[in-house]
Scaffold this motif. Structure first.
Motif, short mmCIF file in Angstrom:
data_model
loop_
_atom_site.label_atom_id
_atom_site.label_comp_id
_atom_site.label_asym_id
_atom_site.label_seq_id
_atom_site.Cartn_x
_atom_site.Cartn_y
_atom_site.Cartn_z
N ARG A 7 38.66 47.17 57.78
CA ARG A 7 38.40 47.93 56.57
C ARG A 7 38.90 49.36 56.67
O ARG A 7 38.81 49.97 57.73
N ARG A 8 39.40 49.84 55.56
CA ARG A 8 39.83 51.23 55.45
C ARG A 8 39.13 51.84 54.25
O ARG A 8 38.93 51.18 53.22
N TYR A 60 35.13 60.32 68.10
CA TYR A 60 33.88 59.56 68.10
C TYR A 60 33.74 58.68 66.85
O TYR A 60 33.97 59.14 65.74
N GLY A 61 33.36 57.44 67.08
CA GLY A 61 33.07 56.55 65.97
C GLY A 61 31.69 56.84 65.40
O GLY A 61 30.88 57.56 66.01
N PHE A 62 31.39 56.23 64.25
CA PHE A 62 30.10 56.44 63.60
C PHE A 62 29.85 55.31 62.61
O PHE A 62 30.72 54.46 62.37
N ARG A 63 28.67 55.31 62.03
CA ARG A 63 28.29 54.28 61.07
C ARG A 63 28.70 54.68 59.65
O ARG A 63 28.61 55.85 59.28
N TRP A 64 29.07 53.65 58.88
CA TRP A 64 29.47 53.85 57.48
C TRP A 64 28.80 52.78 56.63
O TRP A 64 28.82 51.61 56.98
N ARG A 65 28.19 53.18 55.53
CA ARG A 65 27.56 52.24 54.63
C ARG A 65 28.56 51.84 53.54
O ARG A 65 28.98 52.68 52.75
N ASP A 110 25.76 48.33 58.81
CA ASP A 110 26.75 49.37 58.59
C ASP A 110 28.07 48.91 59.20
O ASP A 110 28.11 47.95 59.98
N VAL A 111 29.14 49.60 58.85
CA VAL A 111 30.46 49.32 59.41
C VAL A 111 30.78 50.38 60.45
O VAL A 111 30.66 51.58 60.16
N PRO A 112 31.16 50.01 61.68
CA PRO A 112 31.57 51.02 62.65
C PRO A 112 32.97 51.54 62.30
O PRO A 112 33.91 50.76 62.18
N GLU A 151 40.80 67.79 41.83
CA GLU A 151 41.64 67.01 42.75
C GLU A 151 40.79 66.37 43.84
O GLU A 151 39.86 66.99 44.37
N ILE A 152 41.11 65.14 44.21
CA ILE A 152 40.35 64.41 45.23
C ILE A 152 40.93 64.69 46.61
O ILE A 152 42.12 64.44 46.85
N PRO A 153 40.13 65.19 47.56
CA PRO A 153 40.65 65.42 48.91
C PRO A 153 40.84 64.09 49.64
O PRO A 153 40.17 63.11 49.34
N SER A 154 41.76 64.06 50.58
CA SER A 154 42.00 62.85 51.37
C SER A 154 41.19 62.91 52.66
O SER A 154 41.38 63.80 53.49
N ILE A 155 40.26 61.93 52.82
CA ILE A 155 39.44 61.85 54.04
C ILE A 155 39.46 60.39 54.49
O ILE A 155 38.54 59.62 54.21
N PRO A 156 40.52 59.98 55.20
CA PRO A 156 40.68 58.56 55.56
C PRO A 156 39.80 58.15 56.73
O PRO A 156 39.63 58.88 57.71
N LEU A 157 39.26 56.92 56.63
CA LEU A 157 38.46 56.33 57.69
C LEU A 157 38.98 54.92 57.95
O LEU A 157 39.51 54.27 57.05
N VAL A 158 38.82 54.43 59.18
CA VAL A 158 39.26 53.09 59.52
C VAL A 158 38.20 52.41 60.37
O VAL A 158 37.53 53.05 61.20
N GLU A 159 38.02 51.12 60.14
CA GLU A 159 37.01 50.34 60.87
C GLU A 159 37.39 50.20 62.34
O GLU A 159 38.56 50.02 62.68
N ILE A 160 36.39 50.26 63.20
CA ILE A 160 36.57 50.01 64.63
C ILE A 160 36.22 48.54 64.87
O ILE A 160 35.06 48.14 64.70
N LEU A 161 37.17 47.75 65.27
CA LEU A 161 36.91 46.32 65.49
C LEU A 161 36.20 46.10 66.81
O LEU A 161 36.44 46.82 67.79
N PRO A 162 35.33 45.07 66.88
CA PRO A 162 34.60 44.80 68.12
C PRO A 162 35.52 44.24 69.20
O PRO A 162 36.61 43.75 68.90
#
Length: 214
Positions: A47-48, A76-81, A182-184, A203-214
């Motif tokens: 997921r992105r 560092y990774g973190f939780r995302w809802r 949650d998604v890591p 204007e919408i700022p760009s703040i990209p996140l990507v899932e950390i796969l197990p």
């Protein structure tokens, strides 16, 4: 050695308004006859998200910047809802102990990993769930719900259900579970560039996140 991870959730007021979803990678080759050959490069979807869509105020933006700095960017990774997909059951329903099959007992195995299965008629996809929400996990063995702490322990950092010695599922018993999760993820950038004048103009700022796969 696992990558460093902080067991903290990204600001919820931002994530529930953000944009994103699952992504897969498939090779498609057109052969001489014009027919296709397709091959999945990834066993699991990844997921992105773009958190920028959920930032509506300067206060929210400042909170995201502080969160970014504490995570050291991509370090560092973190939780995302993920508001669209955050539970073992249908959207809007409460998780129940019979929602998802996570294993079958053999009389000896005590540990079972949480998972969520999508589909079922053609090619069901089983997704590992590594970041359940603490206190939300309900478990059943052969249809009978078990009690947390008395019958099993749940590690919210790994998604592993560990049955206590007197409650290990007997041979052939179906083990099921229901849960919120949650998604890591991690930031997919080491810099945040925000034009405040443009932000205040909508204007919408760009703040990209990507899932950390197990």
């Amino acid at each position: 050695m696992p990558a460093p991870f902080h067991e903290v959730r990204f600001p919820l007021d931002v994530s529930v308004k953000s944009r994103g979803g699952p992504r897969r990678r498939t090779d498609v080759v057109i052969v001489g006859s014009g027919r296709e050959e397709r091959n999945a490069r990834w066993a699991h979807s990844r997921r992105r998200y773009d958190a920028g869509y959920g930032v509506k105020t300067l206060e929210s933006l400042a909170a995201v910047v502080a969160f970014f700095e504490e995570r050291r960017g991509r370090l560092y990774g973190f939780r995302w809802r993920d508001r669209l997909d955050d539970r073992s059951c249908a959207h809007g329903q409460a998780p129940g102990p019979l929602d998802q099959a996570i294993g079958v007992g053999d009389g000896a195995t005590a540990a079972f990993a949480l998972a969520k299965t999508y589909g079922g008629a053609f090619a069901p996809y089983r997704r590992p769930i590594a970041k359940p929400v603490a206190g939300s996990v309900r478990v059943a063995v052969a249809g009978a719900e078990k009690q947390a702490v008395r019958d099993f322990d749940m590690d919210p950092a790994t998604g592993i259900v560990s049955f206590r010695p007197g409650a290990i599922p007997p041979e052939g018993a179906k083990v099921t579970a229901g849960f919120l999760f949650d998604v890591p993820v991690r930031f997919d950038t080491d810099e945040l560039i925000v034009d405040l004048a443009a932000f205040e103009a909508g204007e919408i700022p760009s703040i990209p996140l990507v899932e950390i796969l197990p």
